[in-house]
Design a protein around this motif. Sequence first.
Motif, mmCIF file in Angstrom:
data_model
loop_
_atom_site.group_PDB
_atom_site.id
_atom_site.type_symbol
_atom_site.label_atom_id
_atom_site.label_comp_id
_atom_site.label_asym_id
_atom_site.label_seq_id
_atom_site.Cartn_x
_atom_site.Cartn_y
_atom_site.Cartn_z
ATOM 1 N N ASP A 71 -38.260 -44.576 34.571
ATOM 2 C CA ASP A 71 -38.250 -44.372 33.126
ATOM 3 C C ASP A 71 -36.902 -43.809 32.695
ATOM 4 O O ASP A 71 -36.291 -43.002 33.389
ATOM 5 C CB ASP A 71 -39.355 -43.389 32.705
ATOM 6 C CG ASP A 71 -40.737 -44.008 32.786
ATOM 7 O OD1 ASP A 71 -40.829 -45.250 32.737
ATOM 8 O OD2 ASP A 71 -41.709 -43.260 32.903
ATOM 9 N N SER A 72 -36.469 -44.237 31.522
ATOM 10 C CA SER A 72 -35.202 -43.747 31.001
ATOM 11 C C SER A 72 -35.367 -42.288 30.570
ATOM 12 O O SER A 72 -36.484 -41.832 30.315
ATOM 13 C CB SER A 72 -34.767 -44.584 29.801
ATOM 14 O OG SER A 72 -35.582 -44.282 28.678
ATOM 15 N N PRO A 73 -34.260 -41.562 30.464
ATOM 16 C CA PRO A 73 -34.343 -40.178 29.986
ATOM 17 C C PRO A 73 -35.002 -40.073 28.611
ATOM 18 O O PRO A 73 -35.715 -39.112 28.332
ATOM 19 C CB PRO A 73 -32.883 -39.724 29.942
ATOM 20 C CG PRO A 73 -32.207 -40.566 30.964
ATOM 21 C CD PRO A 73 -32.912 -41.893 30.907
ATOM 22 N N LEU A 74 -34.806 -41.071 27.758
ATOM 23 C CA LEU A 74 -35.426 -41.036 26.426
ATOM 24 C C LEU A 74 -36.944 -41.155 26.514
ATOM 25 O O LEU A 74 -37.667 -40.461 25.798
ATOM 26 C CB LEU A 74 -34.858 -42.151 25.544
ATOM 27 C CG LEU A 74 -33.414 -41.978 25.097
ATOM 28 C CD1 LEU A 74 -32.940 -43.215 24.350
ATOM 29 C CD2 LEU A 74 -33.252 -40.738 24.245
ATOM 30 N N VAL A 75 -37.424 -42.025 27.392
ATOM 31 C CA VAL A 75 -38.875 -42.174 27.570
ATOM 32 C C VAL A 75 -39.459 -40.879 28.130
ATOM 33 O O VAL A 75 -40.514 -40.417 27.685
ATOM 34 C CB VAL A 75 -39.196 -43.378 28.484
ATOM 35 C CG1 VAL A 75 -40.666 -43.400 28.881
ATOM 36 C CG2 VAL A 75 -38.809 -44.678 27.803
ATOM 37 N N LEU A 76 -38.766 -40.274 29.071
ATOM 38 C CA LEU A 76 -39.244 -39.018 29.645
ATOM 39 C C LEU A 76 -39.271 -37.903 28.604
ATOM 40 O O LEU A 76 -40.207 -37.114 28.540
ATOM 41 C CB LEU A 76 -38.369 -38.622 30.842
ATOM 42 C CG LEU A 76 -38.452 -39.555 32.037
ATOM 43 C CD1 LEU A 76 -37.384 -39.195 33.057
ATOM 44 C CD2 LEU A 76 -39.830 -39.524 32.655
ATOM 45 N N GLU A 77 -38.244 -37.852 27.769
ATOM 46 C CA GLU A 77 -38.197 -36.842 26.715
ATOM 47 C C GLU A 77 -39.340 -37.061 25.723
ATOM 48 O O GLU A 77 -40.009 -36.108 25.307
ATOM 49 C CB GLU A 77 -36.852 -36.882 25.991
ATOM 50 C CG GLU A 77 -36.737 -35.826 24.913
ATOM 51 C CD GLU A 77 -35.413 -35.874 24.167
ATOM 52 O OE1 GLU A 77 -35.251 -35.070 23.238
ATOM 53 O OE2 GLU A 77 -34.544 -36.708 24.498
ATOM 54 N N ALA A 78 -39.582 -38.315 25.357
ATOM 55 C CA ALA A 78 -40.678 -38.623 24.424
ATOM 56 C C ALA A 78 -42.015 -38.205 25.024
ATOM 57 O O ALA A 78 -42.868 -37.640 24.325
ATOM 58 C CB ALA A 78 -40.675 -40.114 24.086
ATOM 59 N N ALA A 79 -42.199 -38.454 26.304
ATOM 60 C CA ALA A 79 -43.451 -38.075 26.960
ATOM 61 C C ALA A 79 -43.633 -36.556 26.956
ATOM 62 O O ALA A 79 -44.748 -36.061 26.713
ATOM 63 C CB ALA A 79 -43.476 -38.610 28.394
ATOM 64 N N GLN A 80 -42.559 -35.837 27.202
ATOM 65 C CA GLN A 80 -42.648 -34.376 27.177
ATOM 66 C C GLN A 80 -43.021 -33.872 25.789
ATOM 67 O O GLN A 80 -43.834 -32.958 25.644
ATOM 68 C CB GLN A 80 -41.334 -33.734 27.627
ATOM 69 C CG GLN A 80 -41.138 -33.771 29.112
ATOM 70 C CD GLN A 80 -39.908 -32.999 29.543
ATOM 71 O OE1 GLN A 80 -38.918 -32.961 28.834
ATOM 72 N NE2 GLN A 80 -39.986 -32.383 30.697
ATOM 73 N N ILE A 81 -42.442 -34.448 24.770
ATOM 74 C CA ILE A 81 -42.741 -34.032 23.399
ATOM 75 C C ILE A 81 -44.186 -34.369 23.057
ATOM 76 O O ILE A 81 -44.903 -33.556 22.464
ATOM 77 C CB ILE A 81 -41.759 -34.686 22.405
ATOM 78 C CG1 ILE A 81 -40.353 -34.113 22.610
ATOM 79 C CG2 ILE A 81 -42.228 -34.475 20.962
ATOM 80 C CD1 ILE A 81 -39.265 -34.858 21.864
ATOM 81 N N LEU A 82 -44.640 -35.562 23.452
ATOM 82 C CA LEU A 82 -46.023 -35.960 23.186
ATOM 83 C C LEU A 82 -47.026 -35.001 23.809
ATOM 84 O O LEU A 82 -48.067 -34.702 23.222
ATOM 85 C CB LEU A 82 -46.287 -37.375 23.704
ATOM 86 C CG LEU A 82 -45.855 -38.506 22.794
ATOM 87 C CD1 LEU A 82 -45.925 -39.832 23.522
ATOM 88 C CD2 LEU A 82 -46.722 -38.538 21.545
ATOM 89 N N ARG A 83 -46.724 -34.510 24.997
ATOM 90 C CA ARG A 83 -47.638 -33.580 25.673
ATOM 91 C C ARG A 83 -47.801 -32.267 24.900
ATOM 92 O O ARG A 83 -48.793 -31.577 25.050
ATOM 93 C CB ARG A 83 -47.138 -33.284 27.076
ATOM 94 C CG ARG A 83 -47.384 -34.407 28.027
ATOM 95 C CD ARG A 83 -47.022 -34.025 29.456
ATOM 96 N NE ARG A 83 -46.975 -35.226 30.253
ATOM 97 C CZ ARG A 83 -45.887 -35.959 30.459
ATOM 98 N NH1 ARG A 83 -44.735 -35.576 29.962
ATOM 99 N NH2 ARG A 83 -45.937 -37.055 31.179
#
Length: 113
Positions: A71-83
């Motif tokens: 996963d790209s850093p942007l996808v990982l960041e989005a996942a962290q925010i969603l959590r």
Amino acid sequence: MEETFIAERITGLRLAGNISEYQTSLGLGQSKGCARGIAYGKCLPPVKQLFHIADDFPLTVSAFFDVGKQDSPLVLEAAQILRKLEGDDVKLVLALLRRISRKVERQAGRLSA
């Protein structure tokens, strides 16, 4: 899993992110040589520190151990925010993502036709 996996993974992530051993050690709240000791396999971080390490890159702990996942850093960041969001906010974001996804799929269908 090899015993060297954690050291190699941290070193790989650190180098990919252009982060020094010193910065990694400070981020963990440890002495300057902490990351160096991990990198050279002299010690392993406690489980609690793995959570901090994963957050610093930013990764989930499961993504840290799943080297096949790219996963790209942007996808990982989005996942962290969603959590961190509550139910109604997650539903709104999910509805938006579904809408965008359908639009992309329709456009891809037109291009292949």
